[in-house]
Scaffold this active site. Structure first.
Site, PDB file in Angstrom:
ATOM      1  N   ARG A 108       6.222  -5.441 -10.849  1.00 23.49           N
ATOM      2  CA  ARG A 108       7.380  -6.045 -11.485  1.00 23.49           C
ATOM      3  C   ARG A 108       7.057  -7.494 -11.806  1.00 23.49           C
ATOM      4  O   ARG A 108       6.498  -8.210 -10.961  1.00 23.49           O
ATOM      5  CB  ARG A 108       8.608  -5.989 -10.572  1.00 23.49           C
ATOM      6  CG  ARG A 108       9.283  -4.622 -10.467  1.00 23.49           C
ATOM      7  CD  ARG A 108       9.924  -4.164 -11.795  1.00 23.49           C
ATOM      8  NE  ARG A 108      10.537  -2.845 -11.688  1.00 23.49           N
ATOM      9  CZ  ARG A 108       9.921  -1.698 -12.021  1.00 23.49           C
ATOM     10  NH1 ARG A 108       8.691  -1.702 -12.500  1.00 23.49           N
ATOM     11  NH2 ARG A 108      10.566  -0.541 -11.905  1.00 23.49           N
TER      12      ARG A 108
ATOM     13  N   MET B  77       0.835  -1.206   0.000  1.00 24.52           N
ATOM     14  CA  MET B  77       0.000   0.000   0.000  1.00 24.52           C
ATOM     15  C   MET B  77       0.867   1.252   0.000  1.00 24.52           C
ATOM     16  O   MET B  77       0.938   1.977   0.983  1.00 24.52           O
ATOM     17  CB  MET B  77      -0.948  -0.043   1.205  1.00 24.52           C
ATOM     18  CG  MET B  77      -1.999   1.042   1.251  1.00 24.52           C
ATOM     19  SD  MET B  77      -3.048   1.158  -0.191  1.00 24.52           S
ATOM     20  CE  MET B  77      -4.490   0.186   0.302  1.00 24.52           C
ATOM     21  N   GLY B  78       1.539   1.501  -1.134  1.00 26.62           N
ATOM     22  CA  GLY B  78       2.270   2.769  -1.303  1.00 26.62           C
ATOM     23  C   GLY B  78       1.393   3.748  -2.064  1.00 26.62           C
ATOM     24  O   GLY B  78       0.162   3.669  -2.017  1.00 26.62           O
ATOM     25  N   ARG B  79       2.033   4.670  -2.755  1.00 25.39           N
ATOM     26  CA  ARG B  79       1.266   5.693  -3.486  1.00 25.39           C
ATOM     27  C   ARG B  79       0.362   5.077  -4.549  1.00 25.39           C
ATOM     28  O   ARG B  79      -0.810   5.446  -4.688  1.00 25.39           O
ATOM     29  CB  ARG B  79       2.218   6.678  -4.173  1.00 25.39           C
ATOM     30  CG  ARG B  79       2.827   7.696  -3.235  1.00 25.39           C
ATOM     31  CD  ARG B  79       3.924   8.440  -3.972  1.00 25.39           C
ATOM     32  NE  ARG B  79       4.985   7.512  -4.324  1.00 25.39           N
ATOM     33  CZ  ARG B  79       6.267   7.703  -4.083  1.00 25.39           C
ATOM     34  NH1 ARG B  79       6.662   8.820  -3.513  1.00 25.39           N
ATOM     35  NH2 ARG B  79       7.170   6.811  -4.421  1.00 25.39           N
ATOM     36  N   ILE B  80       0.915   4.140  -5.332  1.00 30.28           N
ATOM     37  CA  ILE B  80       0.120   3.587  -6.430  1.00 30.28           C
ATOM     38  C   ILE B  80      -0.983   2.694  -5.870  1.00 30.28           C
ATOM     39  O   ILE B  80      -2.140   2.758  -6.317  1.00 30.28           O
ATOM     40  CB  ILE B  80       1.016   2.830  -7.440  1.00 30.28           C
ATOM     41  CG1 ILE B  80       2.060   3.790  -8.046  1.00 30.28           C
ATOM     42  CG2 ILE B  80       0.169   2.214  -8.551  1.00 30.28           C
ATOM     43  CD1 ILE B  80       3.099   3.124  -8.943  1.00 30.28           C
TER      44      ILE B  80
ATOM     45  N   GLU C  69      10.992  -9.266 -19.811  1.00 27.82           N
ATOM     46  CA  GLU C  69      10.317  -8.341 -20.716  1.00 27.82           C
ATOM     47  C   GLU C  69      11.227  -8.102 -21.911  1.00 27.82           C
ATOM     48  O   GLU C  69      12.377  -7.723 -21.706  1.00 27.82           O
ATOM     49  CB  GLU C  69      10.019  -7.012 -20.016  1.00 27.82           C
ATOM     50  CG  GLU C  69       8.886  -7.134 -19.027  1.00 27.82           C
ATOM     51  CD  GLU C  69       8.572  -5.840 -18.279  1.00 27.82           C
ATOM     52  OE1 GLU C  69       9.054  -4.771 -18.712  1.00 27.82           O
ATOM     53  OE2 GLU C  69       7.860  -5.908 -17.278  1.00 27.82           O
TER      54      GLU C  69
ATOM     55  N   HIS D 252       4.239  -3.084 -20.547  1.00 25.84           N
ATOM     56  CA  HIS D 252       4.812  -2.185 -19.541  1.00 25.84           C
ATOM     57  C   HIS D 252       4.568  -0.711 -19.906  1.00 25.84           C
ATOM     58  O   HIS D 252       5.511   0.045 -20.157  1.00 25.84           O
ATOM     59  CB  HIS D 252       6.320  -2.452 -19.372  1.00 25.84           C
ATOM     60  CG  HIS D 252       6.863  -1.981 -18.041  1.00 25.84           C
ATOM     61  ND1 HIS D 252       7.887  -2.616 -17.386  1.00 25.84           N
ATOM     62  CD2 HIS D 252       6.513  -0.941 -17.256  1.00 25.84           C
ATOM     63  CE1 HIS D 252       8.160  -1.985 -16.256  1.00 25.84           C
ATOM     64  NE2 HIS D 252       7.335  -0.953 -16.156  1.00 25.84           N
TER      65      HIS D 252
ATOM     66  N   THR E  30       0.996  -4.641 -12.043  1.00 26.33           N
ATOM     67  CA  THR E  30       1.586  -3.485 -12.731  1.00 26.33           C
ATOM     68  C   THR E  30       2.906  -3.098 -12.067  1.00 26.33           C
ATOM     69  O   THR E  30       3.426  -2.011 -12.312  1.00 26.33           O
ATOM     70  CB  THR E  30       0.642  -2.258 -12.684  1.00 26.33           C
ATOM     71  OG1 THR E  30       0.313  -1.985 -11.321  1.00 26.33           O
ATOM     72  CG2 THR E  30      -0.634  -2.501 -13.468  1.00 26.33           C
TER      73      THR E  30
HETATM   74  C1  GLV Z   1       5.470   5.230  -6.910  1.00 24.46           C
HETATM   75  O1  GLV Z   1       5.287   4.571  -5.919  1.00 24.46           O
HETATM   76  C2  GLV Z   1       4.902   6.510  -7.216  1.00 24.46           C
HETATM   77  O2  GLV Z   1       3.744   6.718  -6.892  1.00 24.46           O
HETATM   78  O3  GLV Z   1       5.620   7.364  -7.735  1.00 24.46           O
HETATM   79  C1  GLV Z   2       8.226   1.686 -14.197  1.00 30.48           C
HETATM   80  O1  GLV Z   2       8.106   0.502 -14.129  1.00 30.48           O
HETATM   81  C2  GLV Z   2       8.905   2.486 -13.257  1.00 30.48           C
HETATM   82  O2  GLV Z   2       9.474   1.957 -12.296  1.00 30.48           O
HETATM   83  O3  GLV Z   2       8.905   3.715 -13.451  1.00 30.48           O
END
Ligand code: GLV
Ligand code: GLV
Length: 321
Positions: free
Chosen positions: A237, A153-156, A266, A285, A235
């Site tokens: 790795r 549960m980070g930003r993304i 990849e 990707h 989405t």
């Molecule tokens: C990565 O975790 C982002 O939101 O930049």
């Molecule tokens: C993409 O996979 C990133 O890490 O920016």
């Protein structure tokens, strides 16, 4: 100052570098080979790298002691031996924050596409097998009111939770290293054990980094704990999912479908059986692929590079774990 930029990047960043550096840009669509990377980087004060460039002790030895900074055009940096860079006093930068929404949109898009059989449907139309409306065909999974499990549960992860909680009324479960009271409050979310997340989620979306603890986190045993109606979205790795185990799970119906923006390797091997699975939606990707995100990544990567060359703190420096 001599700089090597390992691929064409948006002018928003490249122009800033070109204005003040002796800068060579790798001109091809495909990455430089290992030898080409080492040769072009030799003698440079700074390198702007991509995820496909392995930056390690051998690279540093080859480039030389004048190297001050490696600026990665990505938020992730599993291609870089950061501990080794630290030991040598070389700063490493990344591009956080600016691809959060773009990547979360791709995660939700893949979730919807996999849940509702887009791949089978598109294949059906493309290959001229579309003969009639099929009451028994292309039957997928509902989204409204279901449970999303977010691994990391980070930003993304939070941006995905926001979309699915407020858009589709999903309940949110997540795993994370620490408690996230603000996430619990915002999305009525619950931090749980990984096994609970697997057992209770209708959709599982991966948003953790790749490290020795998360490598092949999803394998035969993991899939066996998931619901047969569940959808896996990755989405983050490719290496977090054991691709062969995923193929087995999709084939056997251990899980319903998967949506992948990342694979290992990849691109996927030409003969990878995942390429032809109707219930596996695969993208090349493209999580950060919007005009605004790529421009912002280029700008941040240039700012990191220039700060490092000037011996200043990088706006976004990464530290070894
Ligand atoms: C990565 O975790 C982002 O939101 O930049
Ligand atoms: C993409 O996979 C990133 O890490 O920016």
């Amino acid at each position: 100052m001599k700089v090597f930029v390992t691929r064409q990047i948006p002018a928003a960043g490249l122009d800033r570098i070109r204005n003040v550096c002796d800068c060579e840009v790798w001109p091809d669509r495909l990455p430089p080979s290992r030898d080409q990377l080492l040769e072009k980087s030799a003698g440079c004060d700074g390198v702007l790298s991509l995820l496909s460039d392995r930056i390690d002790a051998e690279f540093f030895d080859h480039v030389g002691p004048q190297l001050k900074v490696v600026s990665n055009f990505a938020v992730g940096y599993n291609n870089i031996d950061v501990a080794e860079a630290d030991r040598r006093g070389i700063a490493v930068g990344n591009t956080p924050g600016v691809l959060t929404d773009a990547t979360a949109d791709i995660a939700v898009g893949l979730l919807l596409a996999a849940a509702r059989c887009f791949r089978e449907g598109i294949d059906n139309v493309t290959h001229e097998q579309w003969k009639t409306w099929e009451p028994m065909g292309f039957i997928g999974q509902d989204l409204v009111g279901k449970t999303i499990g977010i691994v990391g549960m980070g930003r993304i992860g939070a941006a995905v939770a926001r979309r699915l909680h407020f858009g589709w009324g999903m309940s949110v479960l997540y795993t994370a290293r620490s408690e996230k009271p603000e996430i619990d409050d915002q999305f009525n979310a619950r931090r749980v054990e990984f096994s609970t997340l697997l057992a209770e989620s209708d959709f599982v979306s991966i948003h953790t980094d790749l490290n020795p603890q998360t490598e092949k986190l999803f394998g035969d045993e993991t899939f066996a704990q998931m619901k047969p109606t569940s959808v896996l979205v990755n989405t983050a790795r490719g290496g977090i999912v054991d691709q062969q185990a995923l193929h087995r799970a999709l084939q056997a119906g251990t899980i319903f479908a998967a949506g992948l923006d990342v694979t290992e390797p990849e691109p996927l091997a030409a003969d990878s059986p995942l390429r032809s699975m109707g219930n596996c939606v695969i993208l090349p990707h493209i999580g950060s692929g919007t005009v605004a995100s790529r421009d912002a990544m280029a700008t941040i990567a240039a700012d990191n590079l220039l700060a490092g060359l000037n011996g200043q703190p990088l706006p976004h420096r990464v530290a070894a774990n």
